[in-house]
Motif scaffolding. Structure first.
Motif, PDB file in Angstrom:
ATOM      1  N   MET A   1       0.949  -1.139   0.031  1.00  7.62           N
ATOM      2  CA  MET A   1       0.039  -0.033   0.092  1.00  7.62           C
ATOM      3  C   MET A   1       0.916   1.212   0.019  1.00  7.62           C
ATOM      4  O   MET A   1       1.843   1.189   0.777  1.00  7.62           O
ATOM      5  CB  MET A   1      -0.930   0.047   1.283  1.00  7.62           C
ATOM      6  CG  MET A   1      -1.757   1.247   1.077  1.00  7.62           C
ATOM      7  SD  MET A   1      -2.667   1.225   2.766  1.00  7.62           S
ATOM      8  CE  MET A   1      -4.125  -0.001   2.528  1.00  7.62           C
ATOM      9  N   PRO A   2       0.767   2.251  -1.090  1.00  7.52           N
ATOM     10  CA  PRO A   2       1.586   3.312  -1.014  1.00  7.52           C
ATOM     11  C   PRO A   2       1.469   3.970   0.186  1.00  7.52           C
ATOM     12  O   PRO A   2       0.338   4.183   0.956  1.00  7.52           O
ATOM     13  CB  PRO A   2       0.971   4.045  -2.185  1.00  7.52           C
ATOM     14  CG  PRO A   2       0.127   3.127  -2.917  1.00  7.52           C
ATOM     15  CD  PRO A   2      -0.123   2.117  -2.108  1.00  7.52           C
ATOM     16  N   ILE A   3       2.529   4.837   0.472  1.00  2.00           N
ATOM     17  CA  ILE A   3       2.623   5.946   2.023  1.00  2.00           C
ATOM     18  C   ILE A   3       1.190   6.683   1.968  1.00  2.00           C
ATOM     19  O   ILE A   3       0.558   7.075   2.793  1.00  2.00           O
ATOM     20  CB  ILE A   3       3.652   6.498   2.133  1.00  2.00           C
ATOM     21  CG1 ILE A   3       4.953   5.350   2.328  1.00  2.00           C
ATOM     22  CG2 ILE A   3       3.623   7.444   3.272  1.00  2.00           C
ATOM     23  CD1 ILE A   3       6.076   6.066   2.480  1.00  2.00           C
ATOM     24  N   ARG A   4       0.905   7.456   0.842  1.00  2.00           N
ATOM     25  CA  ARG A   4      -0.096   8.394   0.545  1.00  2.00           C
ATOM     26  C   ARG A   4      -1.300   7.666   0.897  1.00  2.00           C
ATOM     27  O   ARG A   4      -2.349   8.454   1.606  1.00  2.00           O
ATOM     28  CB  ARG A   4      -0.184   8.963  -0.654  1.00  2.00           C
ATOM     29  CG  ARG A   4      -1.258   9.950  -0.903  1.00  2.00           C
ATOM     30  CD  ARG A   4      -1.019  10.261  -2.378  1.00  2.00           C
ATOM     31  NE  ARG A   4      -2.323  11.369  -2.449  1.00  2.00           N
ATOM     32  CZ  ARG A   4      -2.249  12.735  -2.454  1.00  2.00           C
ATOM     33  NH1 ARG A   4      -1.221  13.456  -1.719  1.00  2.00           N
ATOM     34  NH2 ARG A   4      -3.376  13.367  -2.456  1.00  2.00           N
ATOM     35  N   ASP A   9      -5.995   7.175   4.780  1.00  2.00           N
ATOM     36  CA  ASP A   9      -6.703   6.321   5.884  1.00  2.00           C
ATOM     37  C   ASP A   9      -6.601   6.836   7.001  1.00  2.00           C
ATOM     38  O   ASP A   9      -7.353   6.725   7.943  1.00  2.00           O
ATOM     39  CB  ASP A   9      -6.307   4.888   5.790  1.00  2.00           C
ATOM     40  CG  ASP A   9      -6.595   4.333   4.168  1.00  2.00           C
ATOM     41  OD1 ASP A   9      -7.552   4.938   3.506  1.00  2.00           O
ATOM     42  OD2 ASP A   9      -6.207   3.155   3.926  1.00  2.00           O
ATOM     43  N   LEU A  10      -5.432   7.195   7.652  1.00  2.00           N
ATOM     44  CA  LEU A  10      -5.309   7.728   8.972  1.00  2.00           C
ATOM     45  C   LEU A  10      -5.779   8.926   9.388  1.00  2.00           C
ATOM     46  O   LEU A  10      -6.630   9.208  10.414  1.00  2.00           O
ATOM     47  CB  LEU A  10      -3.665   7.739   9.196  1.00  2.00           C
ATOM     48  CG  LEU A  10      -2.892   6.463   9.550  1.00  2.00           C
ATOM     49  CD1 LEU A  10      -1.498   6.955   9.623  1.00  2.00           C
ATOM     50  CD2 LEU A  10      -3.446   5.666  10.658  1.00  2.00           C
ATOM     51  N   GLU A  11      -6.067   9.921   8.219  1.00  2.00           N
ATOM     52  CA  GLU A  11      -6.709  11.293   8.394  1.00  2.00           C
ATOM     53  C   GLU A  11      -7.979  10.946   8.449  1.00  2.00           C
ATOM     54  O   GLU A  11      -9.092  11.389   9.321  1.00  2.00           O
ATOM     55  CB  GLU A  11      -6.340  12.146   6.973  1.00  2.00           C
ATOM     56  CG  GLU A  11      -5.152  12.645   7.122  1.00  2.00           C
ATOM     57  CD  GLU A  11      -4.845  13.602   6.066  1.00  2.00           C
ATOM     58  OE1 GLU A  11      -6.071  14.412   5.543  1.00  2.00           O
ATOM     59  OE2 GLU A  11      -3.946  13.702   5.547  1.00  2.00           O
ATOM     60  N   TRP A  12      -8.739   9.964   7.747  1.00  2.00           N
ATOM     61  CA  TRP A  12     -10.118   9.372   7.666  1.00  2.00           C
ATOM     62  C   TRP A  12     -10.299   8.961   9.103  1.00  2.00           C
ATOM     63  O   TRP A  12     -11.538   9.159   9.562  1.00  2.00           O
ATOM     64  CB  TRP A  12     -10.212   8.319   6.442  1.00  2.00           C
ATOM     65  CG  TRP A  12     -11.783   7.730   6.569  1.00  2.00           C
ATOM     66  CD1 TRP A  12     -12.866   8.359   6.059  1.00  2.00           C
ATOM     67  CD2 TRP A  12     -12.039   6.516   7.104  1.00  2.00           C
ATOM     68  NE1 TRP A  12     -13.764   7.602   6.132  1.00  2.00           N
ATOM     69  CE2 TRP A  12     -13.502   6.236   6.762  1.00  2.00           C
ATOM     70  CE3 TRP A  12     -11.333   5.550   7.794  1.00  2.00           C
ATOM     71  CZ2 TRP A  12     -13.993   5.297   7.140  1.00  2.00           C
ATOM     72  CZ3 TRP A  12     -12.059   4.361   7.822  1.00  2.00           C
ATOM     73  CH2 TRP A  12     -13.248   4.082   7.793  1.00  2.00           C
ATOM     74  N   LEU A  13      -9.660   7.950   9.570  1.00  2.00           N
ATOM     75  CA  LEU A  13      -9.906   7.383  10.878  1.00  2.00           C
ATOM     76  C   LEU A  13     -10.021   8.414  12.129  1.00  2.00           C
ATOM     77  O   LEU A  13     -10.739   8.385  12.960  1.00  2.00           O
ATOM     78  CB  LEU A  13      -8.748   6.291  11.200  1.00  2.00           C
ATOM     79  CG  LEU A  13      -8.983   5.590  12.578  1.00  2.00           C
ATOM     80  CD1 LEU A  13     -10.259   5.020  12.568  1.00  2.00           C
ATOM     81  CD2 LEU A  13      -7.757   4.477  12.542  1.00  2.00           C
ATOM     82  N   ALA A  14      -8.833   9.370  11.965  1.00  2.00           N
ATOM     83  CA  ALA A  14      -8.746  10.401  12.967  1.00  2.00           C
ATOM     84  C   ALA A  14     -10.061  11.200  12.887  1.00  2.00           C
ATOM     85  O   ALA A  14     -10.565  11.707  13.895  1.00  2.00           O
ATOM     86  CB  ALA A  14      -7.389  11.098  12.778  1.00  2.00           C
ATOM     87  N   ASP A  15     -10.485  11.646  11.711  1.00  2.00           N
ATOM     88  CA  ASP A  15     -11.926  12.209  11.617  1.00  2.00           C
ATOM     89  C   ASP A  15     -13.008  11.636  12.327  1.00  2.00           C
ATOM     90  O   ASP A  15     -13.706  12.226  12.894  1.00  2.00           O
ATOM     91  CB  ASP A  15     -12.035  12.601  10.241  1.00  2.00           C
ATOM     92  CG  ASP A  15     -13.215  13.450   9.847  1.00  2.00           C
ATOM     93  OD1 ASP A  15     -13.268  14.663  10.609  1.00  2.00           O
ATOM     94  OD2 ASP A  15     -14.060  13.290   9.246  1.00  2.00           O
TER      95      ASP A  15
END
Length: 54
Positions: A1-4, A9-15
């Motif tokens: 999975m690319p870093i971007r 996904d991390l931003e989505w989860l944090a949101d």
């Protein structure tokens, strides 16, 4: 999975986590009743400092 993709996904989860925490805060305060009233300042300060006659 690319870093971007991981970052997105991390931003989505944090949101989602932040929205859930906000809902919890709203629910916690929902059953709190506030009573707003006019109070003479002298009496209020006397009560705060424990002075007699307040």
């Amino acid at each position: 999975m690319p870093i971007r993709a991981c970052g997105d996904d991390l931003e989505w989860l944090a949101d989602i986590v932040n929205k859930l925490l906000e809902l919890v805060r709203i629910e916690t305060r929902r059953d709190v009743d506030f009573r707003i009233e006019v109070v003479p300042l002298v009496s209020l300060f006397a009560e705060m400092v424990g002075a007699p006659g307040g």
